[in-house]
Design an enzyme around this catalytic site. Structure first.
Site, short mmCIF file in Angstrom:
data_model
loop_
_atom_site.label_atom_id
_atom_site.label_comp_id
_atom_site.label_asym_id
_atom_site.label_seq_id
_atom_site.Cartn_x
_atom_site.Cartn_y
_atom_site.Cartn_z
N SER A 123 13.16 -67.77 -15.61
CA SER A 123 11.77 -68.20 -15.54
C SER A 123 10.99 -67.66 -16.74
O SER A 123 11.34 -67.97 -17.88
CB SER A 123 11.19 -67.74 -14.20
N HIS B 174 13.04 -73.07 -15.31
CA HIS B 174 12.54 -73.97 -14.27
C HIS B 174 11.03 -74.16 -14.44
O HIS B 174 10.40 -73.46 -15.23
CB HIS B 174 12.88 -73.47 -12.86
#
EC number: 3.4.21.92
Length: 197
Positions: free
Chosen positions: A101, A126
């Site tokens: 992330s 993501h």
């Protein structure tokens, strides 16, 4: 049982006495910053302050950012990112363990040619997530903001990886895990470290 922050002996250059300082303070003296937790405002402010200090102390000398992080707050990560782009010193990013992330975002934000990962590292990208409560209008405002941030992150990832924006958007729709070698092929990093640096 937690061991706390390890302390190591250190003698100031030209100093007569050895003192015990935290391992992180010792690493800072070598221009090494370690991000080993979630990215939040507190850790972002610490990292930014150290980067600004090291850059003012010796502009142009590399700063090393070791990353083992599951991600965290987008705004905090963007503050670190902006600082990395602002300072004169190159920022060498090194993934040790996991850069997921916002951790992968910062890994890819290092100086091109100086983005590294250890062989068994995992990297995950993501889309940003968020949650809100309140009236329908407040939820709508929050949804627009998270979509704006997602587009901004996608553009930065595309720029840092040389991947087409459409591919970044598709890959970031859900958790997209990569090995160190796959991250190199994707353009998130430049080299997998096989020997000591």
């Amino acid at each position: 049982m937690p061991i706390g922050v390890p302390k190591v002996p250190y003698r100031m250059p030209g100093g007569q006495f050895t003192d015990w300082i935290s391992i992180y303070d010792r690493l800072y003296r070598e221009r090494i910053i370690f991000l080993g937790r979630d990215v939040d405002d507190e850790i972002a402010n610490q990292i930014i302050a150290v980067m600004l200090y090291l850059d003012s102390e010796d502009p142009g000398k590399d700063i090393y950012l070791y990353i083992n992080s599951p991600g965290g707050m987008v705004t905090s990560g963007l503050a670190i990112y902006d600082t990395m782009q602002h300072i004169k010193s190159d920022v060498v990013t090194i993934c040790v363990g996991l850069a997921a992330s916002m951790g992968s975002f910062l890994l890819a934000a290092g100086t091109k040619g100086k983005r590294l990962a250890l062989p068994h590292s995992r990297i995950m990208i993501h889309q940003p997530s968020g949650g809100t409560r309140g009236q329908a209008t407040d939820i709508e405002i929050e949804a627009r903001e998270i979509l704006r941030i997602r587009h901004q992150l996608n553009q930065i990832y595309a720029n840092n990886t040389n991947q087409p924006l459409a591919k970044i958007e598709k890959d970031m729709d859900r958790d997209f895990f990569m090995s160190a070698q796959e991250a190199k092929e994707y353009g998130l990093i430049d080299r997998v470290i096989e020997e000591r640096i």
